[in-house]
Design an enzyme around this catalytic site. Structure first.
Site, short mmCIF file in Angstrom:
data_model
loop_
_atom_site.label_atom_id
_atom_site.label_comp_id
_atom_site.label_asym_id
_atom_site.label_seq_id
_atom_site.Cartn_x
_atom_site.Cartn_y
_atom_site.Cartn_z
N ARG A 115 -8.90 8.45 -1.24
CA ARG A 115 -10.33 8.84 0.03
C ARG A 115 -11.22 10.24 -0.47
O ARG A 115 -10.52 10.55 -0.85
CB ARG A 115 -9.19 8.74 1.37
N HIS A 139 -5.14 3.91 -1.80
CA HIS A 139 -6.39 4.31 -1.11
C HIS A 139 -6.86 5.58 -2.13
O HIS A 139 -6.72 6.61 -1.77
CB HIS A 139 -7.16 4.34 0.00
N ASN A 198 0.83 -1.49 0.02
CA ASN A 198 -0.35 0.12 -0.06
C ASN A 198 0.89 1.26 0.11
O ASN A 198 1.90 1.96 0.95
CB ASN A 198 -0.94 -0.09 1.71
N ARG A 206 -6.43 13.03 0.72
CA ARG A 206 -5.53 13.00 1.89
C ARG A 206 -4.18 12.81 1.62
O ARG A 206 -3.54 12.91 1.90
CB ARG A 206 -5.75 12.74 3.35
N GLU A 250 -10.94 -9.16 2.66
CA GLU A 250 -10.68 -8.55 3.21
C GLU A 250 -10.53 -8.73 4.90
O GLU A 250 -11.13 -7.85 5.34
CB GLU A 250 -8.87 -7.40 2.82
N HIS A 252 1.29 6.15 2.08
CA HIS A 252 2.21 7.04 3.16
C HIS A 252 3.27 7.48 2.10
O HIS A 252 3.56 7.62 2.30
CB HIS A 252 2.35 6.30 3.98
N THR A 280 -8.62 3.69 8.85
CA THR A 280 -9.32 2.58 8.20
C THR A 280 -9.63 1.83 9.83
O THR A 280 -8.80 1.52 9.87
CB THR A 280 -9.13 1.56 7.16
N HIS A 335 -3.82 -4.51 7.67
CA HIS A 335 -3.83 -3.68 8.37
C HIS A 335 -3.34 -3.56 9.95
O HIS A 335 -3.37 -4.81 10.16
CB HIS A 335 -6.01 -3.09 9.07
N GLU A 339 -8.72 0.73 -3.12
CA GLU A 339 -9.47 0.40 -2.00
C GLU A 339 -10.67 2.23 -2.05
O GLU A 339 -9.59 3.00 -2.45
CB GLU A 339 -8.62 0.69 -0.95
N1 PXP Z 1 -6.10 -3.55 3.44
C1 PXP Z 1 -6.81 -1.78 4.39
C2 PXP Z 1 -8.64 -2.25 3.22
C3 PXP Z 1 -6.75 -0.52 4.31
O1 PXP Z 1 -7.72 0.20 4.44
C4 PXP Z 1 -5.02 -0.32 4.72
C5 PXP Z 1 -4.86 0.82 5.35
O2 PXP Z 1 -5.01 1.56 4.23
C6 PXP Z 1 -4.77 -1.66 4.52
C7 PXP Z 1 -5.23 -2.44 4.42
C8 PXP Z 1 -3.27 -1.71 4.85
O3 PXP Z 1 -2.50 -0.93 6.58
P1 PXP Z 1 -1.37 -0.37 7.45
O4 PXP Z 1 -1.39 0.15 6.38
O5 PXP Z 1 -1.83 -0.75 8.53
O6 PXP Z 1 -0.10 -1.20 6.32
#
Ligand code: PXP
Length: 246
Positions: free
Chosen positions: A50, A48, A12, A54, A156, A15, A106, A196, A75
């Site tokens: 949003r 993602h 992901n 952001r 998921e 960030h 999330t 997550h 996402e």
């Molecule tokens: N899966 C989903 C559905 C999420 O919303 C997120 C956060 O955007 C992640 C995985 C990844 O989470 P993390 O950044 O805590 O690894």
């Protein structure tokens, strides 16, 4: 069950965009981040979009197929705006998540009971565009008949609660819930992914769950990348997942 089949890692990149948006600079460059993650063994790139934009921006999503060699997992909330964007971009996968503007990230899984008809319509619209839908849900087996009624081919599992709990009975119980849900969903023919809050410490226990196909991990990999680079941070996470599978 044979655990030797390789587990997939979706990196992901939200960030990476968070850092960029903090100063509205053109760097760090998202396409370079994608290339590094893929070099390090990412099987998919997750992002993602949003509602509050952001981190990931519309332009990032519009250009995503120019940069991703592997597979795109978008996402998003099941809003008309997001469904419209997804149907234009046509990522391979869409993970539908709940979204509240004020949340840090999330929080909690989808309310599939309360939102069943909305999610069914979204699933059909996305499927008609050739997109595979996954629903981000809590590890609660009572939700499985609703997932089936919605017709989602994948889920998921939200590992955030497990990740946030200190070692002890509650965390052990959460792991049991994740295992039970994975086994029952898999037996029902649903692909089971998870994500997550997963990091270099806790990923092994989750990766050992034999029915899990893919983990989506962002924050911990981007944090580790500050010290070792994104390619190496991805490689290290993938290695921990593979070790857990053997
Ligand atoms: N899966 C989903 C559905 C999420 O919303 C997120 C956060 O955007 C992640 C995985 C990844 O989470 P993390 O950044 O805590 O690894």
């Amino acid at each position: 069950m044979n655990r030797s089949w390789p587990m997939k890692l979706g990196v992901n990149i939200d960030h990476v965009a968070t850092l960029r948006q903090a100063r509205h600079t053109p760097y760090p460059n998202l396409s370079m981040a994608i290339a590094a993650a893929e070099q390090g063994g990412a099987d998919a790139i997750t992002l993602h979009l949003r509602e509050d934009r952001r981190h990931i921006q519309d332009a990032d999503v519009l250009a995503i197929h120019d940069h991703v060699q592997t597979r795109v997992n978008l996402e998003m909330a099941a809003t008309d705006e997001m469904i419209d964007i997804a149907c234009r971009i046509r990522p391979r996968d869409c993970c539908i998540v709940p979204e509240r503007r004020e949340e840090l990230t999330t929080e909690g899984g989808l309310d599939v009971k309360g939102q069943q008809s909305r999610l069914s319509v979204a699933r059909k619209q996305l499927a008609a565009a050739g997109i595979r839908v996954s629903l981000f849900i809590e590890p609660d087996v009572s939700l499985l008949p609703i997932v089936q009624a919605i017709g989602a081919p994948a889920i998921e599992l939200h590992t955030g609660r497990y990740a946030n709990l200190a070692p002890g009975i509650e965390r052990d119980q959460e792991l049991v819930r994740l295992k039970k849900m994975s086994a029952q969903a898999h037996a029902a023919g649903i692909q089971v992914n998870a994500g997550h809050g997963l990091d270099y410490e806790n990923v092994g226990v989750i990766a050992e769950i034999p029915e899990l196909v893919e983990l989506n991990i962002g924050h911990s990999i981007v944090c580790r990348a500050i010290f070792v680079g994104l390619e190496q941070a991805t490689r290290e996470m993938k290695a921990l997942m593979q070790v857990a599978r053997t």
